[in-house]
Design a protein around this motif. Sequence first.
Motif, short mmCIF file in Angstrom:
data_model
loop_
_atom_site.label_atom_id
_atom_site.label_comp_id
_atom_site.label_asym_id
_atom_site.label_seq_id
_atom_site.Cartn_x
_atom_site.Cartn_y
_atom_site.Cartn_z
N GLY A 1 -1.29 7.88 -2.36
CA GLY A 1 -0.46 6.86 -1.74
C GLY A 1 0.90 7.42 -1.39
O GLY A 1 1.16 8.62 -1.57
N GLY A 2 1.80 6.57 -0.88
CA GLY A 2 3.13 7.03 -0.52
C GLY A 2 4.04 5.86 -0.23
O GLY A 2 3.63 4.70 -0.24
N ASN A 3 5.33 6.17 0.04
CA ASN A 3 6.29 5.12 0.32
C ASN A 3 6.26 4.73 1.80
O ASN A 3 5.40 5.18 2.56
CB ASN A 3 7.69 5.56 -0.12
N ALA A 4 7.22 3.90 2.21
CA ALA A 4 7.24 3.38 3.57
C ALA A 4 7.38 4.48 4.62
O ALA A 4 6.80 4.40 5.71
CB ALA A 4 8.39 2.38 3.72
N TYR A 5 8.13 5.53 4.30
CA TYR A 5 8.33 6.61 5.26
C TYR A 5 7.04 7.40 5.46
O TYR A 5 6.70 7.80 6.58
CB TYR A 5 9.45 7.52 4.76
N ALA A 6 6.32 7.62 4.38
CA ALA A 6 5.04 8.33 4.48
C ALA A 6 4.00 7.49 5.21
O ALA A 6 3.11 8.01 5.88
CB ALA A 6 4.55 8.70 3.08
N CYS A 7 4.11 6.17 5.07
CA CYS A 7 3.13 5.27 5.70
C CYS A 7 3.17 5.38 7.22
O CYS A 7 2.13 5.37 7.88
CB CYS A 7 3.42 3.82 5.26
N LYS A 8 4.35 5.53 7.79
CA LYS A 8 4.48 5.68 9.24
C LYS A 8 3.84 6.98 9.70
O LYS A 8 3.13 7.01 10.72
CB LYS A 8 5.97 5.65 9.63
N ARG B 1 11.45 2.70 -0.83
CA ARG B 1 11.14 3.84 -1.70
C ARG B 1 9.93 3.57 -2.60
O ARG B 1 9.35 4.51 -3.16
CB ARG B 1 12.34 4.18 -2.57
N ALA B 2 9.54 2.31 -2.73
CA ALA B 2 8.39 1.95 -3.58
C ALA B 2 7.09 2.35 -2.87
O ALA B 2 7.06 2.56 -1.65
CB ALA B 2 8.40 0.46 -3.86
N ARG B 3 6.04 2.42 -3.63
CA ARG B 3 4.75 2.78 -3.03
C ARG B 3 4.34 1.72 -2.03
O ARG B 3 4.31 0.52 -2.33
CB ARG B 3 3.67 2.91 -4.11
N ALA B 4 3.97 2.17 -0.83
CA ALA B 4 3.67 1.25 0.26
C ALA B 4 2.18 1.09 0.53
O ALA B 4 1.76 0.07 1.08
CB ALA B 4 4.36 1.72 1.54
N TYR B 5 1.39 2.08 0.15
CA TYR B 5 -0.03 2.03 0.49
C TYR B 5 -0.86 2.86 -0.48
O TYR B 5 -0.33 3.69 -1.23
CB TYR B 5 -0.26 2.54 1.92
N VAL B 6 -2.17 2.62 -0.43
CA VAL B 6 -3.16 3.43 -1.16
C VAL B 6 -4.17 3.91 -0.13
O VAL B 6 -4.59 3.14 0.75
CB VAL B 6 -3.87 2.61 -2.26
N HIS B 7 -4.57 5.17 -0.21
CA HIS B 7 -5.40 5.80 0.83
C HIS B 7 -6.71 6.33 0.24
O HIS B 7 -6.70 7.05 -0.77
CB HIS B 7 -4.60 6.95 1.46
#
Length: 314
Positions: free
Chosen positions: A10-17, A60-66
């Motif tokens: 997973g990752g935060n909002a920046y990684a989600c984009k 900065r919080a976790r935004a998603y799970v992949h």
Amino acid sequence: MPGILKAIGGGNAYACKSLENYLNQKEKVMNDERIGINCDAETFNDDFRLERAKHLVENRARAYVHYTLSYRETDGLSHQEIMEQAKKLVEKIDKFKGHQIAIICHSDKKHPHCHIVINAVNSETGKKLSLYKNDLKQAKETLIALDKEKGLGVEVKTRQGYRNQSMKGYKTLEKGELGDKKIWKVAIKNAVLESMERARSKEEFIKSLNSKGYKVEWTEKKKNITITDSEGNKRRLSNIEKEYPGLEGKLTKEGLERVFSLNTIKGEVSLDDLKAEYKVKSLKELEQEKKEQNNNVWKEEIKKKTRDRGGMEL
């Protein structure tokens, strides 16, 4: 074969984009093969971001799970069927209910596969998704059940002389059994069997393997015995037992000691003498008798030392 489900992370909002941009590349996605659950799969990051904002979740919080779900070409599933299997899977997992989910199929690899991205924030409650190791195990079991409904049962590869194992592992062992000396796993197994056939003690066993170019790690602290060849390849005897049913229980420390004891008995008495003297006794009984003889010798030695020191006999 059932599909292969992997947790990527997973990752935060920046990684989600960045993930959205990668997953939706035109060369990877054909014919708009996407499914969105409570969101637009092509622009899932915007939908995920809106839910986080509604529930005041920091970027900065976790935004998603992949996750990824893949099948072999030989399974015969179309891309649409794979996406449907992914959709059925996430809908059956209770923890994912109320979460936005994007399913995107990629066609740039030989094996068909799809990506599953789940918003870490529940749209209904605002709570963060908490996942543990056992959750992935249960998800895989759910996938196996779904795949069985499509006729994709667990493939069991049983070969005479081997336990169930992967086809790659089986082919490696089969090649080695046919005489390819470069297959180090089989070479170690053969060296162990040759040495244990003649050795009458742990020391003789280790010396025999050393003479063949193998190092033996047999210590009191470790449960397993490990053999290392001249190229540094290591093999636990317990793993050899798992692949060869006929060796089960024989390559443990206790099992080898029993073999050494039997080899000692066979070396002291000829087979004809054994048959004549022990007509109804098994080798196990012979081993027990030999053990009792050794115990008696030990007791006599203790008595002798005690007497020599002027002490009382035991």
